[in-house]
Design an enzyme around this catalytic site. Structure first.
Site, PDB file in Angstrom:
ATOM      1  N   THR A 188       0.810  -1.095   0.013  1.00 44.34           N
ATOM      2  CA  THR A 188      -0.065   0.027   0.169  1.00 44.34           C
ATOM      3  C   THR A 188       0.742   1.341   0.167  1.00 44.34           C
ATOM      4  OG1 THR A 188      -1.919  -0.932   1.222  1.00 44.34           O
ATOM      5  CG2 THR A 188      -1.517   1.166   1.699  1.00 44.34           C
ATOM      6  N   ARG A 216     -14.620  -6.656   1.894  1.00 36.54           N
ATOM      7  CA  ARG A 216     -13.713  -6.690   2.695  1.00 36.54           C
ATOM      8  C   ARG A 216     -12.934  -5.193   2.781  1.00 36.54           C
ATOM      9  NH1 ARG A 216      -7.908  -5.433   2.916  1.00 36.54           N
ATOM     10  NH2 ARG A 216      -6.928  -6.199   4.675  1.00 36.54           N
ATOM     11  N   VAL A 217     -12.677  -4.546   3.894  1.00 33.75           N
ATOM     12  CA  VAL A 217     -12.123  -3.256   3.934  1.00 33.75           C
ATOM     13  C   VAL A 217     -10.914  -3.359   4.857  1.00 33.75           C
ATOM     14  CG1 VAL A 217     -12.430  -0.787   4.805  1.00 33.75           C
ATOM     15  CG2 VAL A 217     -14.076  -1.973   3.468  1.00 33.75           C
ATOM     16  N   GLY A 218      -9.699  -2.891   4.337  1.00 31.00           N
ATOM     17  CA  GLY A 218      -8.363  -3.000   5.211  1.00 31.00           C
ATOM     18  C   GLY A 218      -8.242  -1.789   6.091  1.00 31.00           C
ATOM     19  N   GLY A 240       0.838  -3.413   4.903  1.00 30.22           N
ATOM     20  CA  GLY A 240       0.972  -4.979   5.378  1.00 30.22           C
ATOM     21  C   GLY A 240      -0.681  -5.643   5.614  1.00 30.22           C
TER      22      GLY A 240
HETATM   23  C1  SD4 Z   1      -4.735  -3.823   3.465  1.00 29.41           C
HETATM   24  N1  SD4 Z   1      -2.907  -2.655   4.514  1.00 29.41           N
HETATM   25  O1  SD4 Z   1      -5.641  -3.730   2.802  1.00 29.41           O
HETATM   26  C2  SD4 Z   1      -3.421  -3.194   3.315  1.00 29.41           C
HETATM   27  C3  SD4 Z   1      -2.568  -3.906   2.202  1.00 29.41           C
HETATM   28  C4  SD4 Z   1      -1.419  -3.559   2.214  1.00 29.41           C
HETATM   29  O2  SD4 Z   1       1.009  -4.338   2.263  1.00 29.41           O
HETATM   30  O3  SD4 Z   1      -0.708  -2.749   2.875  1.00 29.41           O
HETATM   31  N2  SD4 Z   1      -0.372  -4.419   1.827  1.00 29.41           N
HETATM   32  O4  SD4 Z   1      -4.914  -4.595   4.527  1.00 29.41           O
END
Ligand code: SD4
Length: 333
Positions: A188, A216-218, A240
């Site tokens: 991200t 799904r929401v991160g 992450g």
């Molecule tokens: C998520 N944090 O949607 C984001 C994905 C991400 O490295 O950062 N990946 O969970």
């Protein structure tokens, strides 16, 4: 456009030559600085720097940097090139925040190229902080953003190949980044900036976890999880496994640790260790990465596993790319 892979190779070459880039502790007094997650953060920083260098605000700078990444055709993890969810639908999450506490976010947004700019409109033109799904899309269209099909043929092909396995087991950064031959899995863009007036802002933008469940929401659009900014203290962003960031209110935690006197690096480290303490077994396979900058411009980072790189840009250094320290240092963790 220079590709993210080119940036990464440039940094590795520097490291290989024994002249790994060094970060100045803080920018020159009153100086602006922007920092971003991952190797593509170098390009995002350069877009943000054009704004800061011209005397622009930290808010305009982080939006410009995020838009650069959202347009990047080489990035399967942010914006138009992102990988879709398990139903083959590309949905985008983004947030933006100023150091005075104003913020906006969109989640599970479809068909709109620049979610970070829609997030900014939520902040500036509505009494709300977050819009999701169809409501976010409707708002974006009302605001003049043109809806268009974003899923690229390459992302669609990757999804078709994934579907053949019919296994729903989301992983983030499972294939460690940062070395030649590593395959992109998921990243991200999080950017943090301080402008010449000492105002801070941050932005976070992502297509989320590849093959995620539809809906799904991160953490990236969740203020306090993937992004938090407070002019009194500093700013933090995360990349992450978003579920871990949400469980620990992680970006807010990093900022609060800095408020208690930790340096940005110490705060990122303590937040990462908190994730490990809560879920020691899970933490061996997932990646969690933090990047922070305090109000003096000092920068720190920490990750669970090796391979997290972050980019720093100010008047003295335009494309510094550094590798973060990590809890687990071996590839076999
Ligand atoms: C998520 N944090 O949607 C984001 C994905 C991400 O490295 O950062 N990946 O969970």
């Amino acid at each position: 456009m220079t590709s993210r892979r080119d940036f990464l190779q440039a940094s590795l070459l520097l490291a290989g030559a024994g002249s790994a880039p060094r970060l100045l502790a803080t920018p020159a007094a009153g100086g602006a600085r922007v920092v971003s997650t991952w190797d593509f953060g170098v390009g995002a920083n350069q877009a943000a720097w054009q704004v800061l260098d011209a005397g622009g605000t930290a808010l305009d700078a982080v939006e410009a940097g995020a838009r650069w990444a959202e347009s990047d055709l080489c990035n399967p993890t942010v914006g138009r090139c992102g990988n879709p969810d398990r139903d083959g639908v590309l949905t985008l999450d983004a947030s933006i925040m100023q150091g005075d506490g104003r913020c906006g976010a969109v989640a599970a947004l479809r068909d709109i190229l620049h979610p970070v700019s829609v997030a900014r409109r939520v902040m500036e033109r509505t009494p709300h902080v977050m819009l999701v799904g169809e409501g976010a899309r409707q708002f974006a269209v009302e605001q003049g953003f043109e809806p268009r099909r974003l899923l690229t043929p390459a992302a669609e092909q990757a999804w078709r190949e994934w579907r053949e396995t019919e296994r729903y087991a989301p992983q983030i950064n499972a294939e460690r980044r940062g070395r030649p031959g590593d395959k992109d899995n998921h990243d991200t863009l999080g950017l943090l900036a301080i402008d010449a007036q000492g105002r801070m802002a941050g932005a976070c933008t992502t297509s989320g976890m590849a093959w995620k469940m539809h809906g799904r929401v991160g953490d990236s659009p969740i203020i306090g999880a993937g992004l938090y900014v407070d002019d009194e203290v500093g700013a933090a962003t995360a990349s992450g496994m978003g579920e871990e960031m949400m469980r620990n209110a992680a970006a807010f935690l990093v900022v609060e640790l800095m408020r208690q006197g930790r340096s940005p690096a110490q705060a990122c480290r303590e937040a990462t260790e908190r994730v490990v303490r809560k879920r020691p077994e899970a933490s061996r396979t997932l990646q969690v990465c933090f990047l922070a900058m305090d109000r003096t411009g000092e920068v720190g980072a920490y990750a669970l596993h090796r391979g997290f790189v972050y980019a720093v840009c100010d008047a003295a250094q335009r494309d510094t790319l550094l590798e973060s320290a990590s809890v687990y240092t071996s590839e076999q963790a």
